[in-house]
Design a protein around this motif. Structure first.
Motif, mmCIF file in Angstrom:
data_model
loop_
_atom_site.group_PDB
_atom_site.id
_atom_site.type_symbol
_atom_site.label_atom_id
_atom_site.label_comp_id
_atom_site.label_asym_id
_atom_site.label_seq_id
_atom_site.Cartn_x
_atom_site.Cartn_y
_atom_site.Cartn_z
ATOM 1 N N MET A 191 0.675 -1.103 -0.143
ATOM 2 C CA MET A 191 0.008 -0.134 0.065
ATOM 3 C C MET A 191 0.936 1.331 0.076
ATOM 4 N N ASN A 192 0.880 1.926 -0.994
ATOM 5 C CA ASN A 192 1.571 3.234 -1.251
ATOM 6 C C ASN A 192 3.096 2.922 -1.021
ATOM 7 N N GLY A 193 3.397 2.053 -1.611
ATOM 8 C CA GLY A 193 5.278 1.666 -1.361
ATOM 9 C C GLY A 193 5.426 0.942 -0.322
ATOM 10 N N GLU A 194 4.569 0.471 0.528
ATOM 11 C CA GLU A 194 5.131 -0.042 1.726
ATOM 12 C C GLU A 194 4.258 -1.387 2.101
ATOM 13 N N PRO A 195 4.739 -2.321 2.603
ATOM 14 C CA PRO A 195 3.812 -3.654 3.012
ATOM 15 C C PRO A 195 2.638 -3.350 3.577
ATOM 16 N N LEU A 196 1.620 -3.706 3.546
ATOM 17 C CA LEU A 196 0.191 -3.338 4.125
ATOM 18 C C LEU A 196 0.516 -3.091 5.653
ATOM 19 N N PRO A 197 0.012 -2.105 5.893
ATOM 20 C CA PRO A 197 -0.015 -1.801 7.499
ATOM 21 C C PRO A 197 -1.122 -2.796 8.111
ATOM 22 N N ARG A 198 -0.763 -3.123 9.471
ATOM 23 C CA ARG A 198 -1.588 -4.138 10.097
ATOM 24 C C ARG A 198 -3.195 -3.797 10.115
ATOM 25 N N ASP A 199 -3.322 -2.483 10.362
ATOM 26 C CA ASP A 199 -4.598 -1.951 10.302
ATOM 27 C C ASP A 199 -5.518 -2.250 8.913
ATOM 28 N N HIS A 200 -4.330 -2.312 7.930
ATOM 29 C CA HIS A 200 -5.353 -2.600 6.634
ATOM 30 C C HIS A 200 -4.934 -3.793 5.711
ATOM 31 N N GLY A 201 -4.777 -4.667 6.818
ATOM 32 C CA GLY A 201 -4.930 -6.270 6.232
ATOM 33 C C GLY A 201 -3.740 -7.047 6.196
ATOM 34 N N PHE A 202 -2.617 -6.396 6.713
ATOM 35 C CA PHE A 202 -1.178 -7.304 6.739
ATOM 36 C C PHE A 202 -1.527 -8.737 7.171
ATOM 37 N N PRO A 203 -0.929 -9.692 6.148
ATOM 38 C CA PRO A 203 -0.096 -9.454 5.295
ATOM 39 C C PRO A 203 -0.664 -9.373 3.579
ATOM 40 N N ALA A 204 -2.183 -9.772 3.706
ATOM 41 C CA ALA A 204 -2.773 -9.616 2.116
ATOM 42 C C ALA A 204 -4.158 -9.358 2.667
ATOM 43 N N ARG A 205 -4.620 -8.888 1.501
ATOM 44 C CA ARG A 205 -6.082 -8.285 1.501
ATOM 45 C C ARG A 205 -6.542 -8.280 0.104
ATOM 46 N N LEU A 206 -7.744 -8.209 -0.046
ATOM 47 C CA LEU A 206 -8.566 -8.150 -1.225
ATOM 48 C C LEU A 206 -8.718 -6.403 -1.624
ATOM 49 N N VAL A 207 -8.440 -6.068 -2.941
ATOM 50 C CA VAL A 207 -8.895 -4.628 -3.260
ATOM 51 C C VAL A 207 -9.430 -4.821 -4.525
ATOM 52 N N VAL A 208 -11.028 -4.479 -4.739
ATOM 53 C CA VAL A 208 -11.680 -4.880 -5.812
ATOM 54 C C VAL A 208 -12.208 -3.315 -6.302
ATOM 55 N N PRO A 209 -12.149 -2.833 -7.442
ATOM 56 C CA PRO A 209 -12.490 -1.486 -7.833
ATOM 57 C C PRO A 209 -14.075 -1.726 -8.043
ATOM 58 N N GLY A 210 -14.833 -0.678 -7.929
ATOM 59 C CA GLY A 210 -15.987 -0.454 -8.285
ATOM 60 C C GLY A 210 -17.209 -0.978 -7.068
ATOM 61 N N LEU A 211 -16.575 -1.741 -5.932
ATOM 62 C CA LEU A 211 -17.665 -2.368 -5.104
ATOM 63 C C LEU A 211 -17.075 -1.780 -3.892
ATOM 64 N N TYR A 212 -18.361 -1.517 -2.894
ATOM 65 C CA TYR A 212 -18.010 -1.131 -1.344
ATOM 66 C C TYR A 212 -17.316 -2.126 -0.691
ATOM 67 N N GLY A 213 -16.656 -1.863 0.352
ATOM 68 C CA GLY A 213 -15.824 -2.891 0.975
ATOM 69 C C GLY A 213 -16.242 -3.888 1.763
ATOM 70 N N PHE A 214 -17.705 -3.664 2.075
ATOM 71 C CA PHE A 214 -18.265 -4.753 2.909
ATOM 72 C C PHE A 214 -18.266 -6.065 1.937
ATOM 73 N N VAL A 215 -18.474 -5.714 0.640
ATOM 74 C CA VAL A 215 -18.648 -7.201 -0.324
ATOM 75 C C VAL A 215 -17.491 -7.329 -0.940
ATOM 76 N N SER A 216 -16.138 -6.761 -0.774
ATOM 77 C CA SER A 216 -15.028 -6.990 -1.570
ATOM 78 C C SER A 216 -13.786 -6.863 -0.827
ATOM 79 N N ALA A 217 -13.592 -6.078 0.193
ATOM 80 C CA ALA A 217 -12.257 -5.620 0.553
ATOM 81 C C ALA A 217 -11.800 -6.195 1.599
ATOM 82 N N THR A 218 -11.948 -7.436 1.872
ATOM 83 C CA THR A 218 -11.774 -8.402 2.913
ATOM 84 C C THR A 218 -10.127 -8.108 3.418
ATOM 85 N N LYS A 219 -9.757 -7.812 4.367
ATOM 86 C CA LYS A 219 -8.406 -7.786 5.040
ATOM 87 C C LYS A 219 -8.247 -8.969 5.677
#
Length: 524
Positions: free
Chosen positions: A354-382
Motif C-alpha cells: 500500500m503506497n510503496g510499503e507492505p500493508l499496515p496491520r490496520d489495513h490487512g497485513f499481510p494480504a487483503r483484497l482490493v476490488v475496484p467498483g464495489l463497496y468494501g463490505f462485499v469485496s475488501a476483505t483484510k
C-alpha cells in the motif's frame, strides 16, 4: 436523617467495576491486549449488535467507532456494577457473587473461543482488585445513615451510627481516588494496546519485490493543490479503517497462506513466499465504505501492489455454475463478491503493498483484497485467508446475514471540501470565491461535476487530471460577485455512463447513502 446508604452502595459497585476494568487492562499489558476484558466483551458484542445500531455508530463516530464502543462498555459496565452494588445493601453475599460473575464473564467468552487458561489472568486479577475496592467502600458506607454537613454534632469521627473512624469525606475521597485510578488504567491500557499494535505492525513488515508492472507516474494536474482539499493520494496513516475487529489480527506472514476451494476443479493454496515470487502489479484504486455518509470521509485513494485475483482463480478453474466468491478473514469475517467482478479485466488484486510499503496491520497485513467498483463490505476483505467459490443462493456473508445488499456497486458521489462548514471566505485577487472538493465513481469514472450556490444555476466545475476510472478526482469551481453574508454550496457528479448523482436522501442501509452534499459558509 435521610438514609444515604443506597447511594453509597450503588457508587461502591460502580467504582468497583471501574477498578476491575482498569486493573485488568493494566495486567493485560504484560500478556496481550487481546486478553483484556473490554476487548473480549466488545468483540463478542459486535456480531450481536443490530445493523441499524452499527450504521448509526459509524455515521456518528466514523473511524472512532471502536473507541466509542469501549467507552460505552465502560459506562454500561459501571452502571451494571452500580445496580449490583445496590443489591449489597440487603444481600451482601449475592452482590459479591454477581460482581464476580460479571468479572469472569470475559473468561468464559475467551475460553469458548479457544483461548488459553493463562489468558484469563487479567480478568481474574481485575476481579480480585474490584471486589477488594467494593469491600473497602461498603465498609465505610455500612452505617445506617450519614450525618448531614449541617449536623449539630461536631464529632467528625463518628458519622456512621457512631462508628469511629468514618465520615462522608473519607468515603467520597476513596471513591473518587479509586475511580480516577481505574479510568487512568483503562486509558493507559488502551494506549498501550495501540502502541503494541503499531510495534507489531512494524516488526512484521515484509520486504516487497519490485513490481513487474508499475503504476504510471501521477500526471501534472492530477492534484489541484488547493488548501483544505483532500490530496489525490491518501497517506496510509490517514486512510480510513472500518471493520469488525477491535484489535487487528496479528498474522505471521511466514505462516500465512490463501486457500481457494469450493466449486472449483482444482483447489489452490498459495503461501506468502510463492505470492511474492509472482509478477506483482501496481494499481491506483480508491476504496469506499458503504457506511460513508453524504459528504463523509470514509473514502481514500492508494497505490496497491498485488497479484490479479482473476489469475489465481484461473488456476482453480471455477465451475460454470458458480457466481460468487466468499472471502474469509483471519478473524472470521466474510464478504461475498460476484465472481464476474473478480474475473473480468478490472484491477482486482490480492494486495500485499500500500503506497510503496507492505500493508499496515490496520489495513490487512499481510494480504487483503482490493476490488475496484464495489463497496468494501462485499469485496475488501483484510487479513484474507480463504476464497470459496460458491453461489449467492448457497452462502451468505457477514453483512448479508444482517440485511445488507449482496453486490454493493459503488454509486456516483461527490463532496465539498472547500470552504469548510461555517468558514468565513474572502474573495481572492480576482474577486472569486473558490469552491472545491472530491468526486468518485470507481470503475466507471467521473465525467462531470456541477456546483451551485444557494438555489442558483448549476455551473460546470474544472476537473483534475484523471488517474484511472478506478480513482477519485478533484474538482474546482470559482464564483464571482457573491454578496456578503451566508451562502450554501451544493455539488453533484455525473459518471462516464451518464448517471447523475442521486439527489434523494436515503440512509446507508442496505446499499449506500445517497443525496447531494452541501455546506454553508459566510462571505465577508
Amino acid at each position: 436523617m435521610t438514609d444515604r446508604r443506597p447511594l453509597l452502595f450503588t457508587l461502591a459497585g460502580g467504582v468497583a467495576t471501574l477498578v476491575y476494568f482498569g486493573a485488568a487492562e493494566f495486567i493485560a499489558g504484560a500478556f496481550s491486549a487481546t486478553t483484556a476484558p473490554l476487548l473480549i466483551l466488545g468483540q463478542a458484542i459486535i456480531p450481536l449488535t443490530p445493523t441499524a445500531m452499527i450504521k448509526a455508530a459509524i455515521s456518528v463516530f466514523g473511524t472512532n467507532d471502536k473507541l466509542a464502543l469501549i467507552i460505552t462498555l465502560v459506562i454500561v459496565g459501571a452502571a451494571v456494577g452500580g445496580v449490583i452494588g445496590r443489591i449489597g445493601l440487603r444481600r451482601r453475599t449475592l452482590s459479591f457473587v454477581l460482581l464476580i460473575g460479571l468479572g469472569i464473564l470475559p473468561v468464559f467468552l475467551l475460553l469458548s473461543t479457544g483461548g488459553a487458561l493463562l489468558d484469563s489472568i487479567p480478568a481474574l486479577g481485575g476481579v480480585a482488585l474490584g471486589c477488594a475496592a467494593y469491600m473497602g467502600l461498603i465498609s465505610l458506607g455500612d452505617g445506617r445513615e450519614l450525618r448531614s454537613e449541617d449536623s449539630a454534632s461536631t464529632d467528625r469521627s463518628a458519622d456512621f451510627d457512631g462508628r469511629p473512624g468514618t465520615d462522608r469525606r473519607a468515603f467520597f475521597g476513596l471513591a473518587a481516588g479509586l475511580s480516577a485510578v481505574g479510568i487512568a488504567a483503562i486509558a493507559a491500557g488502551q494506549s498501550a494496546s495501540i502502541l503494541a499494535r503499531n510495534a507489531a505492525g512494524a516488526v512484521t513488515k515484509l520486504v516487497l519485490p519490485r513490481p513487474a508492472a508499475s503504476a504510471p507516474e501521477i500526471p501534472a494536474g492530477a492534484d489541484l493543490d488547493i488548501d483544505g482539499l483532500a490530496p489525490i493520494m491518501t497517506p496510509n496513516d490517514d486512510f480510513y479503517r472500518i471493520d469488525t475487529a477491535l484489535i487487528p489480527p496479528s498474522v505471521d506472514a511466514s505462516s500465512w497462506s490463501l486457500h481457494i476451494h469450493g466449486m472449483v476443479e482444482d483447489e489452490v493454496t498459495i503461501t506468502m513466499a510463492e505470492l511474492l515470487d509472482l509478477p506483482l502489479e501496481e494499481h491506483r484504486v480508491s476504496l469506499t465504505c458503504v457506511s460513508n455518509q453524504v459528504g463523509g470521509d470514509l473514502v481514500g485513494n492508494a497505490t496497491w501492489l498485488g497479484y490479479p485475483v482473476r489469475d489465481l482463480l484461473k488456476r482453480a478453474k471455477p465451475s460454470a455454475d458458480a457466481d460468487m466468491v466468499l472471502s474469509t478473514s483471519d478473524d472470521g469475517f466474510t464478504a461475498s463478491t460476484p465472481l464476474e467482478v473478480l474475473t473480468d479485466d478490472r484491477a482486482s488484486l490480492l494486495a500485499v503493498g500500500m503506497n510503496g510499503e507492505p500493508l499496515p496491520r490496520d489495513h490487512g497485513f499481510p494480504a487483503r483484497l482490493v476490488v475496484p467498483g464495489l463497496y468494501g463490505f462485499v469485496s475488501a476483505t483484510k487479513w484474507v485467508t480463504e476464497l470459496e467459490v460458491t453461489r449467492f443462493t448457497d452462502k451468505e456473508a457477514y453483512w448479508t446475514k444482517r440485511g445488507w445488499a449482496t453486490h454493493g456497486p459503488v454509486l456516483v458521489a461527490s463532496r465539498v471540501d472547500v470552504p469548510r462548514a461555517g468558514d468565513h471566505a474572502s474573495p481572492n485577487k480576482d474577486g472569486q470565491i473558490i469552491t472545491a472538493g472530491m468526486a468518485w465513481a470507481q470503475h466507471v469514472g467521473i465525467a462531470e461535476v456541477q456546483v451551485r450556490i444557494d438555489n442558483g444555476d448549476w455551473h460546470t466545475a474544472e476537473l483534475s487530471k484523471e488517474l484511472t476510472t478506478d480513482t477519485w478526482r478533484q474538482w474546482r469551481c470559482p464564483f464571482n460577485n457573491l454578496e456578503p453574508g451566508t451562502h450554501t454550496v451544493t455539488v453533484r457528479a455525473v459518471d462516464a455512463d451518464g448517471n447523475v448523482q442521486i439527489s434523494e436522501r436515503r440512509p446507508a442501509i442496505p446499499g449506500s447513502a445517497t443525496g447531494l452534499h452541501d455546506r454553508q459558509f459566510v462571505v465577508d
